[in-house]
Write a protein that holds these residues in place. Sequence first.
Motif, PDB file in Angstrom:
ATOM      1  N   ASP A 129      10.641  18.864  -0.363  1.00  0.00           N
ATOM      2  CA  ASP A 129      10.127  19.760  -1.391  1.00  0.00           C
ATOM      3  C   ASP A 129       8.645  19.549  -1.719  1.00  0.00           C
ATOM      4  OD1 ASP A 129      10.420  17.262  -2.451  1.00  0.00           O
ATOM      5  OD2 ASP A 129      11.537  17.889  -4.222  1.00  0.00           O
ATOM      6  N   ALA A 130       7.894  18.934  -0.820  1.00  0.00           N
ATOM      7  CA  ALA A 130       6.477  18.688  -1.077  1.00  0.00           C
ATOM      8  C   ALA A 130       5.701  18.798   0.232  1.00  0.00           C
ATOM      9  CB  ALA A 130       6.283  17.306  -1.685  1.00  0.00           C
ATOM     10  N   ASN A 131       4.418  19.077   0.123  1.00  0.00           N
ATOM     11  CA  ASN A 131       3.563  19.252   1.299  1.00  0.00           C
ATOM     12  C   ASN A 131       2.747  17.993   1.616  1.00  0.00           C
ATOM     13  OD1 ASN A 131       4.533  21.810   1.366  1.00  0.00           O
ATOM     14  ND2 ASN A 131       2.573  22.822   1.089  1.00  0.00           N
ATOM     15  N   TYR A 132       3.328  16.850   1.359  1.00  0.00           N
ATOM     16  CA  TYR A 132       2.646  15.602   1.704  1.00  0.00           C
ATOM     17  C   TYR A 132       3.640  14.636   2.337  1.00  0.00           C
ATOM     18  CZ  TYR A 132       4.739  14.419  -2.790  1.00  0.00           C
ATOM     19  OH  TYR A 132       5.616  14.267  -3.830  1.00  0.00           O
ATOM     20  N   VAL A 133       3.105  13.746   3.131  1.00  0.00           N
ATOM     21  CA  VAL A 133       3.860  12.675   3.766  1.00  0.00           C
ATOM     22  C   VAL A 133       3.514  11.397   3.013  1.00  0.00           C
ATOM     23  CG1 VAL A 133       4.055  11.317   5.866  1.00  0.00           C
ATOM     24  CG2 VAL A 133       3.884  13.787   6.019  1.00  0.00           C
ATOM     25  N   LEU A 134       4.528  10.636   2.590  1.00  0.00           N
ATOM     26  CA  LEU A 134       4.303   9.369   1.899  1.00  0.00           C
ATOM     27  C   LEU A 134       4.417   8.220   2.887  1.00  0.00           C
ATOM     28  CD1 LEU A 134       6.409   9.713  -1.372  1.00  0.00           C
ATOM     29  CD2 LEU A 134       3.925   9.685  -1.165  1.00  0.00           C
ATOM     30  N   PRO A 191      -4.902  16.949   7.706  1.00  0.00           N
ATOM     31  CA  PRO A 191      -4.541  16.987   6.288  1.00  0.00           C
ATOM     32  C   PRO A 191      -5.616  17.662   5.452  1.00  0.00           C
ATOM     33  CG  PRO A 191      -5.310  14.803   6.878  1.00  0.00           C
ATOM     34  CD  PRO A 191      -5.252  15.604   8.142  1.00  0.00           C
ATOM     35  N   GLN A 192      -5.184  18.251   4.346  1.00  0.00           N
ATOM     36  CA  GLN A 192      -6.129  18.817   3.385  1.00  0.00           C
ATOM     37  C   GLN A 192      -6.662  17.734   2.458  1.00  0.00           C
ATOM     38  OE1 GLN A 192      -3.600  21.876   1.619  1.00  0.00           O
ATOM     39  NE2 GLN A 192      -4.779  23.418   2.729  1.00  0.00           N
ATOM     40  N   ASP A 193      -5.870  16.673   2.328  1.00  0.00           N
ATOM     41  CA  ASP A 193      -6.238  15.588   1.430  1.00  0.00           C
ATOM     42  C   ASP A 193      -5.488  14.333   1.860  1.00  0.00           C
ATOM     43  OD1 ASP A 193      -7.417  14.302  -0.751  1.00  0.00           O
ATOM     44  OD2 ASP A 193      -5.855  14.908  -2.160  1.00  0.00           O
ATOM     45  N   SER A 194      -6.042  13.201   1.534  1.00  0.00           N
ATOM     46  CA  SER A 194      -5.355  11.929   1.757  1.00  0.00           C
ATOM     47  C   SER A 194      -5.915  10.921   0.779  1.00  0.00           C
ATOM     48  CB  SER A 194      -5.523  11.439   3.194  1.00  0.00           C
ATOM     49  OG  SER A 194      -6.870  11.097   3.433  1.00  0.00           O
ATOM     50  N   ILE A 196       0.861  -1.178   0.000  1.00  0.00           N
ATOM     51  CA  ILE A 196       0.000   0.000   0.000  1.00  0.00           C
ATOM     52  C   ILE A 196       0.901   1.233   0.000  1.00  0.00           C
ATOM     53  CG2 ILE A 196      -0.242   0.151   2.514  1.00  0.00           C
ATOM     54  CD1 ILE A 196      -3.192   1.004   2.027  1.00  0.00           C
ATOM     55  N   LYS A 197       0.506   2.208  -0.797  1.00  0.00           N
ATOM     56  CA  LYS A 197       1.175   3.504  -0.814  1.00  0.00           C
ATOM     57  C   LYS A 197       0.083   4.529  -0.508  1.00  0.00           C
ATOM     58  CE  LYS A 197       3.910   6.651  -3.632  1.00  0.00           C
ATOM     59  NZ  LYS A 197       4.604   6.876  -4.913  1.00  0.00           N
ATOM     60  N   ALA A 198       0.331   5.342   0.502  1.00  0.00           N
ATOM     61  CA  ALA A 198      -0.668   6.330   0.927  1.00  0.00           C
ATOM     62  C   ALA A 198       0.008   7.678   1.117  1.00  0.00           C
ATOM     63  CB  ALA A 198      -1.318   5.879   2.238  1.00  0.00           C
ATOM     64  N   TYR A 199      -0.813   8.707   1.245  1.00  0.00           N
ATOM     65  CA  TYR A 199      -0.275  10.024   1.553  1.00  0.00           C
ATOM     66  C   TYR A 199      -1.272  10.829   2.365  1.00  0.00           C
ATOM     67  CZ  TYR A 199      -3.248  12.274  -1.951  1.00  0.00           C
ATOM     68  OH  TYR A 199      -4.335  12.734  -2.654  1.00  0.00           O
ATOM     69  N   PHE A 200      -0.736  11.769   3.120  1.00  0.00           N
ATOM     70  CA  PHE A 200      -1.503  12.820   3.779  1.00  0.00           C
ATOM     71  C   PHE A 200      -0.913  14.133   3.282  1.00  0.00           C
ATOM     72  CE2 PHE A 200      -1.950   9.454   7.109  1.00  0.00           C
ATOM     73  CZ  PHE A 200      -3.332   9.345   7.066  1.00  0.00           C
ATOM     74  N   ALA A 201      -1.751  14.995   2.692  1.00  0.00           N
ATOM     75  CA  ALA A 201      -1.291  16.289   2.178  1.00  0.00           C
ATOM     76  C   ALA A 201      -1.697  17.390   3.157  1.00  0.00           C
ATOM     77  CB  ALA A 201      -1.901  16.556   0.804  1.00  0.00           C
ATOM     78  N   TYR A 202      -0.787  18.339   3.372  1.00  0.00           N
ATOM     79  CA  TYR A 202      -0.998  19.409   4.344  1.00  0.00           C
ATOM     80  C   TYR A 202      -0.774  20.772   3.681  1.00  0.00           C
ATOM     81  CZ  TYR A 202      -0.354  15.520   7.565  1.00  0.00           C
ATOM     82  OH  TYR A 202      -0.464  14.322   8.221  1.00  0.00           O
TER      83      TYR A 202
END
Length: 169
Positions: A48-53, A98-101, A13-19
Motif C-alpha cells: 500500500d505504499a510507493n516506497y521500499v523499506l 527513485p523519486q526520493d531516498s 540503519i533504516k532506509a527507503y527508496f520512493a518511486y
Amino acid sequence: TMVRARIQSVPLIKAYFAYAERWWGDFGLEGRCLSTTSMFRKIYFPKDANYVLIYSDGTSANKLHESFVLDSDIHTTFLQMISDALPFGTEIAALPNPQDSDYRFWPHGISFWRNGLNLIPTGHWQIGQGAAVCSDLFTSKLGWIEGALESAESAVRVLCEHCISSSHN
C-alpha cells in the motif's frame, strides 16, 4: 542482570527508496520481505505504499551507512543486488529510478537476544515485575521497528494495568 547480560546492542540503519509506482507488484513481491546477505539485509515491499523499506543491522548497517554517505549511485548498487533475486532475464535497466531516498543510522540502534529461540505466543515476554522484552518476532507486523513498536505497546498495556491495579491496593 542475567537477562540483560544476554542482550547485545548493534548498529541499525533504516532506509527507503520512493518511486512513482510500485514496480515490485509486477514481480509478485508486494507484501513480502526479501532477506539478503548483502548490505541491504532486509527489504520490505509494501502493498500500500510507493516506497521500499530497507533494514540492516550490525556490520551490514555500517556498510550501508558508509555507502549512503560515499556512493552517489547507491540505487544502481541496490538494483544490481535486486536483479540477483528477480526472475532470470529481468532487465534492471527497465526498473525506474527513485523519486526520493533517505536513511537514518543509529550506531547502537537495536538490541538482540544473543542466542536462543523465541517461542513467545503473545506480543511481549514478561521477564519479571515491571520488566518485559519486546520484539517484532512476537507480532504479525512486517519490519523490525514496526513489529517492535507493536510489541512495546503490548508490554506497556500490561505494565500500565499492573500499575493501576497496584495503586488500588
